[in-house]
Design an enzyme around this catalytic site. Structure first.
Site, PDB file in Angstrom:
ATOM      1  N   LEU A 143       0.065   5.079 -17.872  1.00 48.29           N
ATOM      2  CA  LEU A 143      -0.593   6.171 -17.148  1.00 48.29           C
ATOM      3  C   LEU A 143      -1.923   5.752 -16.532  1.00 48.29           C
ATOM      4  CD1 LEU A 143       0.062   9.078 -19.667  1.00 48.29           C
ATOM      5  CD2 LEU A 143       1.481   8.329 -17.740  1.00 48.29           C
ATOM      6  N   HIS A 144      -2.218   6.359 -15.386  1.00 48.93           N
ATOM      7  CA  HIS A 144      -3.499   6.153 -14.715  1.00 48.93           C
ATOM      8  C   HIS A 144      -3.997   7.514 -14.225  1.00 48.93           C
ATOM      9  CE1 HIS A 144      -1.100   6.592 -11.139  1.00 48.93           C
ATOM     10  NE2 HIS A 144      -0.377   5.528 -11.442  1.00 48.93           N
ATOM     11  N   GLU A 145      -5.127   7.488 -13.536  1.00 52.10           N
ATOM     12  CA  GLU A 145      -5.738   8.754 -13.128  1.00 52.10           C
ATOM     13  C   GLU A 145      -4.822   9.587 -12.219  1.00 52.10           C
ATOM     14  OE1 GLU A 145      -8.525  10.177 -14.283  1.00 52.10           O
ATOM     15  OE2 GLU A 145      -8.889   8.451 -15.582  1.00 52.10           O
ATOM     16  N   GLY A 146      -3.918   8.925 -11.498  1.00 56.10           N
ATOM     17  CA  GLY A 146      -2.965   9.673 -10.673  1.00 56.10           C
ATOM     18  C   GLY A 146      -2.093  10.572 -11.545  1.00 56.10           C
ATOM     19  N   HIS A 147      -1.549   9.987 -12.623  1.00 58.26           N
ATOM     20  CA  HIS A 147      -0.744  10.799 -13.546  1.00 58.26           C
ATOM     21  C   HIS A 147      -1.591  11.910 -14.156  1.00 58.26           C
ATOM     22  CE1 HIS A 147       1.407   6.788 -13.965  1.00 58.26           C
ATOM     23  NE2 HIS A 147       2.396   7.595 -13.615  1.00 58.26           N
TER      24      HIS A 147
ATOM     25  N   GLN B  20      16.925   3.311 -12.518  1.00 61.26           N
ATOM     26  CA  GLN B  20      16.270   3.299 -11.201  1.00 61.26           C
ATOM     27  C   GLN B  20      15.723   1.929 -10.839  1.00 61.26           C
ATOM     28  OE1 GLN B  20      13.242   6.354 -12.576  1.00 61.26           O
ATOM     29  NE2 GLN B  20      11.915   5.204 -11.219  1.00 61.26           N
TER      30      GLN B  20
ATOM     31  N   GLY C 282       3.657  12.951  -7.710  1.00 63.35           N
ATOM     32  CA  GLY C 282       2.577  12.463  -6.858  1.00 63.35           C
ATOM     33  C   GLY C 282       3.072  12.185  -5.446  1.00 63.35           C
TER      34      GLY C 282
ATOM     35  N   GLN D 243      10.295   9.760  -2.805  1.00 63.09           N
ATOM     36  CA  GLN D 243      10.813  10.274  -4.081  1.00 63.09           C
ATOM     37  C   GLN D 243      10.615  11.787  -4.163  1.00 63.09           C
ATOM     38  OE1 GLN D 243      10.343   8.468  -8.173  1.00 63.09           O
ATOM     39  NE2 GLN D 243       8.655   9.922  -8.296  1.00 63.09           N
TER      40      GLN D 243
ATOM     41  N   LEU E 201      -3.525   4.418  -6.590  1.00 69.80           N
ATOM     42  CA  LEU E 201      -3.271   4.064  -7.985  1.00 69.80           C
ATOM     43  C   LEU E 201      -1.766   3.944  -8.208  1.00 69.80           C
ATOM     44  CD1 LEU E 201      -5.811   6.163 -10.081  1.00 69.80           C
ATOM     45  CD2 LEU E 201      -6.098   3.980  -8.923  1.00 69.80           C
TER      46      LEU E 201
HETATM   47  O1  PAF Z   1       7.700   8.330 -10.458  1.00 71.71           O
HETATM   48  C1  PAF Z   1       8.094   7.953 -11.578  1.00 71.71           C
HETATM   49  O2  PAF Z   1       7.314   7.584 -12.457  1.00 71.71           O
HETATM   50  C2  PAF Z   1       9.582   7.945 -11.877  1.00 71.71           C
HETATM   51  O3  PAF Z   1      10.314   7.606 -10.745  1.00 71.71           O
HETATM   52  C3  PAF Z   1      10.084   9.257 -12.481  1.00 71.71           C
HETATM   53  C4  PAF Z   1       9.919  10.421 -11.513  1.00 71.71           C
HETATM   54  C5  PAF Z   1       9.314   9.567 -13.757  1.00 71.71           C
HETATM   55  C6  PAF Z   1      11.568   9.151 -12.822  1.00 71.71           C
HETATM   56  O4  PAF Z   1      11.791   8.129 -13.741  1.00 71.71           O
END
Ligand code: PAF
Length: 296
Positions: free
Chosen positions: A45-49, A73, A159, A165, A196
């Site tokens: 995780l980063h500030e974007g999340h 994926q 994001g 996506q 980020l």
């Molecule tokens: O953007 C992501 O981190 C991934 O593609 C997601 C949406 C969590 C699906 O695995």
């Protein structure tokens, strides 16, 4: 909010690994009339999340963050094995921003023995990432739909950095009438403009400098459009030239597209999105910028 014994950790946010526990926590929240937000992530995780968690907290009463590095994926030569798994660092960050619950399933929980149903992604998933990373959006759409079904949240947060996506997920939700609202939140950038990304941690100092080429090529596109240039081919060419000058190692694409369909535009007549994807060393980075033809 969520009560009952923890699966795996006494720390806050509560970490839940089983579907049964997740569902029972969400059922409690719903029974109390709470609005539930879901932030799907792959961790690192980063500030974007964290800004997504913040958005969920602003709008919802219970915020769930899922952490699952989704194998389907990743292509066969991509970075699934080395993708950073940093749960020990992620949890204190989530605690800082006040996430209520972390859903961290194992592979078997998401893809049990005999799993064989996949989502065929919508048309917006075909160009760009769809061409460069065959199967990527099939994996994304499948896991996201499954997470939606497991969590039963009211709202999900993504994001804008992953522009395509987000469009894939919006179309999937609309086409399949999935009962969830999708929020797409602004890209968070370093002070020099680098978007980020969990993959930025692969970059050494020299690559970090060269990675700025993506943002600078996007700024160039905006400057050209706002200076009156309307021919997309010319702008795309200038973006590619800038990417090379500033040191990327390979360009996958740099193009102006329609913000809804993601089809390439020939002339810039209305709001457009510039999309870029390029390698710096072995690291593949993407970024985008929405561009309005009129600057004022
Ligand atoms: O953007 C992501 O981190 C991934 O593609 C997601 C949406 C969590 C699906 O695995």
């Amino acid at each position: 909010m969520a009560n009952g014994p923890t699966d795996s950790s006494e720390r806050f946010p509560r970490v839940v690994r089983s579907v049964q526990q997740l569902r029972s926590d969400v059922a409690c929240a719903r029974a109390a009339g709470r609005r539930v937000g879901l932030v799907p992530t792959m961790g690192a995780l980063h500030e974007g999340h964290l800004s997504l968690v913040q958005a969920a907290r602003d709008e919802c009463d219970m915020t769930i963050v899922s952490i699952f590095v989704n194998p389907t994926q990743f292509g066969p030569h991509e970075d699934f094995d080395r993708y950073p798994r940093t749960m020990e660092r992620d949890l204190p960050l989530l605690r800082r921003v006040g996430a209520d619950l972390v859903f961290a399933p194992d592979r078997q929980t998401i893809y049990p023995e005999g799993f064989s149903t996949y989502v065929d992604p919508p048309a917006v998933g075909q160009p760009w990432e769809g061409q460069c990373r065959p199967g990527h959006f099939r994996g994304v759409a499948t896991v996201v739909l499954k997470l939606f079904n497991l969590a039963g949240a009211d709202v999900a947060y993504f994001g804008r950095k992953d522009y395509q996506q987000a469009r894939v997920i919006q179309c999937m939700v609309e086409d399949l009438a999935v009962p969830i609202a999708v929020r797409v939140c602004p890209t968070v950038r370093e002070s020099d403009g680098l978007a980020l990304s969990s993959r930025n941690r692969y970059l050494d100092a020299d690559q970090r400098e060269r990675a700025l080429a993506l943002w600078k090529s996007l700024l160039l596109a905006r400057q050209l459009v706002q200076g009156g240039e309307r021919q997309a081919e010319s702008i795309n060419g200038r973006m590619q030239q800038r990417l090379i000058e500033l040191g990327v190692d390979r360009i996958d694409y740099a193009a102006l597209v329609d913000p809804v369909t993601l089809q390439p535009v020939a002339r810039v007549q209305q709001r457009t999105v510039a999309l870029v994807a390029a390698f710096v060393g072995q690291t593949r980075l993407i970024d985008n910028l929405e561009i309005e033809p009129c600057s004022s």
